[in-house]
Design an enzyme around this catalytic site. Structure first.
Site, mmCIF file in Angstrom:
data_model
loop_
_atom_site.group_PDB
_atom_site.id
_atom_site.type_symbol
_atom_site.label_atom_id
_atom_site.label_comp_id
_atom_site.label_asym_id
_atom_site.label_seq_id
_atom_site.Cartn_x
_atom_site.Cartn_y
_atom_site.Cartn_z
ATOM 1 N N ASP A 26 -5.694 33.403 10.976
ATOM 2 C CA ASP A 26 -5.375 33.612 11.579
ATOM 3 C C ASP A 26 -5.277 34.236 13.222
ATOM 4 O O ASP A 26 -5.874 35.586 13.258
ATOM 5 C CB ASP A 26 -4.168 33.209 11.171
ATOM 6 C CG ASP A 26 -2.689 32.922 11.971
ATOM 7 O OD1 ASP A 26 -2.965 32.031 13.163
ATOM 8 O OD2 ASP A 26 -2.530 31.623 12.039
ATOM 9 N N GLU A 40 5.784 29.418 16.790
ATOM 10 C CA GLU A 40 6.351 30.555 15.574
ATOM 11 C C GLU A 40 6.702 31.600 16.281
ATOM 12 O O GLU A 40 6.485 31.449 17.507
ATOM 13 C CB GLU A 40 4.720 30.546 14.981
ATOM 14 C CG GLU A 40 3.551 30.851 16.376
ATOM 15 C CD GLU A 40 2.252 31.214 15.935
ATOM 16 O OE1 GLU A 40 2.045 31.677 14.929
ATOM 17 O OE2 GLU A 40 1.482 30.354 16.707
#
Length: 827
Positions: free
Chosen positions: A302, A502
């Site tokens: 990520d 997020e």
């Protein structure tokens, strides 16, 4: 201590991770081709295949120099920095990067690169694309076939822009709804997630026995492996504390079915498992995923997630590679990471065998897709079908998905469906607000900087209702605050959460954040007029809204429906002849809380006591009356005053914005993470990374004749905290370039030209070090610097002329200087 030890030793148990019925994708011809390629590649060429830069930092020249195996666009980035770039612009950029990657004049490699993107709910970063409901809404639809159809439509829209790889689907099983990514999950129940994961992969990639990775199909990514939805406290990137059997039974469900569908990529998760970061967890990434589960694709990291692994930083991470990460998402620091990794291989820190395995896995997927044979993006099938982007059939599919995703929680006295020939008041902030109904990961990352103009092909909830009511002669009045000229027969109030993604979406309580009780006051005013109220609630998770439910005669959980607001009108309104148009069919895939502190509320829990249970959802045939609900707030919020007032810490705080001013004396207010001054040349702003994704801003001055400035402005009246009394402004600065002798001026707490403190920095008289983040605490309360009674309009102003480039981050007003920072007192 005993508990922690048991968790740490959990991986020694005999948990069966095997995945039956995986497709046999082995191809001897491909393996021979891989052997041939690997035998001719240098260490540098292999490492380049493993590194993935981001287009906000990558240039065509750098791609030509290194030949990176892939690249990505983040949630806030579009080609050439054009947020509203059209399909041809995306395709042109893809061509440029492809041509640079196959140019062997510098790096000696002709292996084509591929482009990865977060196609989260449709091709959601692209201006004008079809936006399907976010996953939480699709989970309520309970229609696995619909998911495959959405995957196919998404693959076609991605193909139309020349992109080969989608970072989807998210297969998290969320257990604490305070997590800011809850809406990315299909359900709290692993059965639904498993049922959907394979269908989305089949839609994106094609069927292994039929059209696998052919035509418009794209490489799919199951993410985030593993346990991202189970962190303690619902904290993004937190710690998931579970024994191994529970980790497998709950959080691996989507990966099992994704592997059975032949998924080619798996993204590692930011979170830890029992205290150890997954990105550095060899047991999970290699022993479990690749060996026990038999995954023959590649693991991608990520965004800068390697940074958090022990022994790593933004520019190097042997530990993640040795643990099993094959492709490293290194948005900004890709050059340093490349050189450091090459050296680590030569020094034996990273075995050559691990590099060969990583590159083989990545190239295997690229060759399966056909990257060596398809030519440049503009010569492919997708470019020949530009009409796939926002195709009418995709909009119809999305509209149908909206209809199926809606969950009717309350319909007292059968208020719904509404006769379209009525006098209808449409109220609430979300009624004509496509940014709210789309949520985060929609054209921009957080979705907070969007307006209706960013969604040119979308239809708001209000517009969808207006169209249908107008077609039968009814009357619609739109009033966000609920005021009206003539009393309506019914009010449809659209309210809910503001967009988020997020990190920033994490919350501490499930109580709906109704700003200044604005929504509650609107509903109370309508009820005082005896107007029947239908509430349409836009949210990325189930929230405690008992007070709003009590004021609503009907209540619809609409989740985040995306671009097709007509789907809501289809279900709320009757046909012209009075018959039902579309009935409600959605069922809760997440349990709805009875109390505001029911953070852990999941089906099969021992103490399961929801207000509306998993699977609940009324239809028009049901005669269920929801009684008055208890409105007692049980979760107490801390009232202790903060020692810090964040201004730009990870993201802009509410009431704060960046603005650029040049010699034209006009100001450009920045609605996005990048931009340029009004004259389009003197000063540029770009997002950069300090510790988190795009948590810094880089400013570059280019005008030698006149100064330009970047200001962190207050968009609402600055109020000095009576308890905090901020005496300093803390920030971190990274000097990237200083090619002239022109000074840089930092001014804090300003009213026009008057500032509490002004600091002039010169190349020789500063603590700044090129390429390094340096902390400063600047005195922000210097007596009579400001006119009496005036409040600051800017917390910070940076001014320079040319040849200077620097980045700033972690900007906050504080009571005392930070430890280790350079303290600058009142001048």
């Amino acid at each position: 201590m005993l508990c922690c030890c048991k968790l740490a030793l959990a991986q020694d148990s005999n948990v069966d991770w095997s995945v039956p019925d995986k497709p046999d994708l082995r191809d001897a011809g491909i393996e021979r081709k891989l052997d041939q390629l690997l035998s001719t590649m240098t260490v540098e060429q292999k490492v380049a295949q493993m590194i993935q830069p981001e287009i906000g930092y990558l240039t065509v020249e750098k791609m030509r120099q290194y030949g990176f195996g892939s690249y990505l666009n983040g949630g806030n980035t579009a080609p050439y920095g054009i947020k509203q770039a059209d399909q041809r612009t995306w395709l042109r950029y893809a061509d440029e990067m492809y041509q640079a990657s196959v140019d062997a004049s510098i790096d000696g490699s002709t292996i084509p690169t591929i482009w990865g993107t977060d196609a989260m709910h449709g091709h959601s970063n692209v201006y004008g694309a079809t936006l399907f409901p976010h996953n939480i809404g699709l989970g309520a639809a309970r229609d696995a076939k619909l998911i495959e159809e959405i995957g196919i439509a998404t693959a076609k829209e991605v193909a139309a822009t020349g992109i080969e790889w989608s970072f989807a689907p998210t297969v998290a099983v969320v257990r604490d709804d305070r997590w800011g990514r809850t809406y990315e999950s299909y359900s709290e129940d692993p059965e639904v997630v498993a049922d959907y994961a394979d269908n989305m992969v089949l839609g994106l990639q094609g069927h292994p026995d039929k059209d696998f990775l052919e035509g418009y199909h794209r490489i799919a990514t199951a993410k985030h492996f593993i346990g991202d939805g189970g962190t303690k406290g619902g904290i993004d990137r937190g710690d998931t504390r579970l024994d191994e059997q529970t980790l497998k039974d709950i959080h691996a469900a989507g990966y099992v079915s994704a592997l059975q569908a032949g998924v080619q990529s798996v993204m590692a998760s930011f979170n830890s498992w029992n205290g150890k970061r997954v990105h550095g967890h060899k047991y999970l990434l290699t022993d479990v995923l690749k060996e026990k589960m038999g995954f023959d694709g590649f693991v991608v990291s990520d965004w800068n997630a390697h940074k958090f692994v022990d022994g790593c930083d933004l520019e190097q991470c042997a530990a993640a590679i040795n643990a099993g990460v094959d492709v490293l998402m290194v948005p900004e620091h890709y050059e340093a990471f490349f050189h450091n990794t090459v050296q680590q291989v030569k020094d034996g820190v990273i075995p050559v065998s691990r590099i060969d395995d990583a590159v083989r896995r990545f190239l295997r997927a690229k060759i399966r897709w056909g990257i060596l044979a398809r030519g440049k993006p503009s010569a492919r099938l997708g470019a020949q079908n530009p009409q796939w982007l926002n195709a009418p059939e995709h909009r119809d599919l999305a509209r149908n998905a909206v209809r199926k995703s809606l969950v009717l929680l309350k319909n007292n006295h059968n208020l719904l469906p509404v006769n379209p020939d009525s006098r209808i008041l449409i109220a609430g902030e979300g009624a004509d607000n496509i940014a709210m109904q789309a949520g985060g990961w929609s054209v921009s990352w957080q979705g907070t900087d969007n307006t209706n103009a960013d969604f040119p092909n979308a239809t708001s909830v209000y517009e969808g209702i207006r169209q249908q009511v107008a077609s039968v002669g009814g009357i619609v009045e739109h009033s966000p605050d609920g005021s009206f000229e003539q009393k309506p027969d019914v009010a449809i109030v659209v309210l809910g959460e503001q967009p988020y993604a997020e990190w920033f979406g994490d919350i501490q309580t499930l109580q709906f954040n109704d700003t200044k009780n604005r929504d509650l006051a609107l509903l109370q005013r309508l009820k005082s007029e005896n107007i029947p109220v239908v509430t349409v609630f836009l949210s990325g998770r189930p929230l405690w809204v008992n007070n709003i439910l009590n004021l609503s005669d009907a209540f619809v959980a609409a989740w985040l429906p995306g671009s097709e607001g007509q789907g809501i009108a289809d279900v709320l309104l009757r046909k012209k002849d009075g018959s039902i148009n579309y009935d409600f069919s959605g069922k809760l895939s997440f349990s709805w809380p009875r109390y505001d502190n029911q953070y852990l509320l999941n089906r099969h829990d021992a103490s399961y006591d929801p207000l509306f249970p998993y699977g609940y959802g009324l239809t028009y045939k049901d005669a269920v009356f929801v009684e008055h609900l208890d409105e007692t707030v049980t979760a107490q919020q801390s009232q202790k005053p903060s020692e810090v007032i964040p201004l730009f810490v990870r993201n802009l705080s509410a009431g704060i914005q960046w603005a650029l001013t040049d010699s034209s004396a006009t100001t450009a207010q920045m609605k996005t993470a990048s931009g340029v001054s009004p004259d389009e040349k003197s000063l540029t702003m770009q997002s950069v990374n300090l510790a988190f994704q795009e948590d810094g801003r880089k400013f570059s001055w280019n005008n030698a004749e006149a100064p330009s400035s970047a200001a962190l402005q207050y968009t609402s009246l600055y109020q000095n905290d009576d308890v905090l009394t901020p005496r300093f402004l803390n920030l971190k600065i990274r000097l990237d370039q200083w090619r002239s002798f022109a000074p840089v001026t930092l001014a804090v707490q300003c009213v026009e030209t008057a500032c509490e403190n002004t600091v002039v920095m010169t190349p020789k008289g500063t603590a700044l070090q090129e390429g390094e983040w340096v902390g400063f605490s600047i005195a922000a309360q210097c007596g009579d610097a400001l006119p009496v009674g005036d409040q600051p309009d800017a917390a910070l102003r940076l001014s320079a002329t040319h040849g200077v480039s620097l980045a700033v981050a972690d900007i906050a007003l504080v009571k005392a200087p930070a430890a280790g920072y350079n303290v600058i007192s009142c001048q």
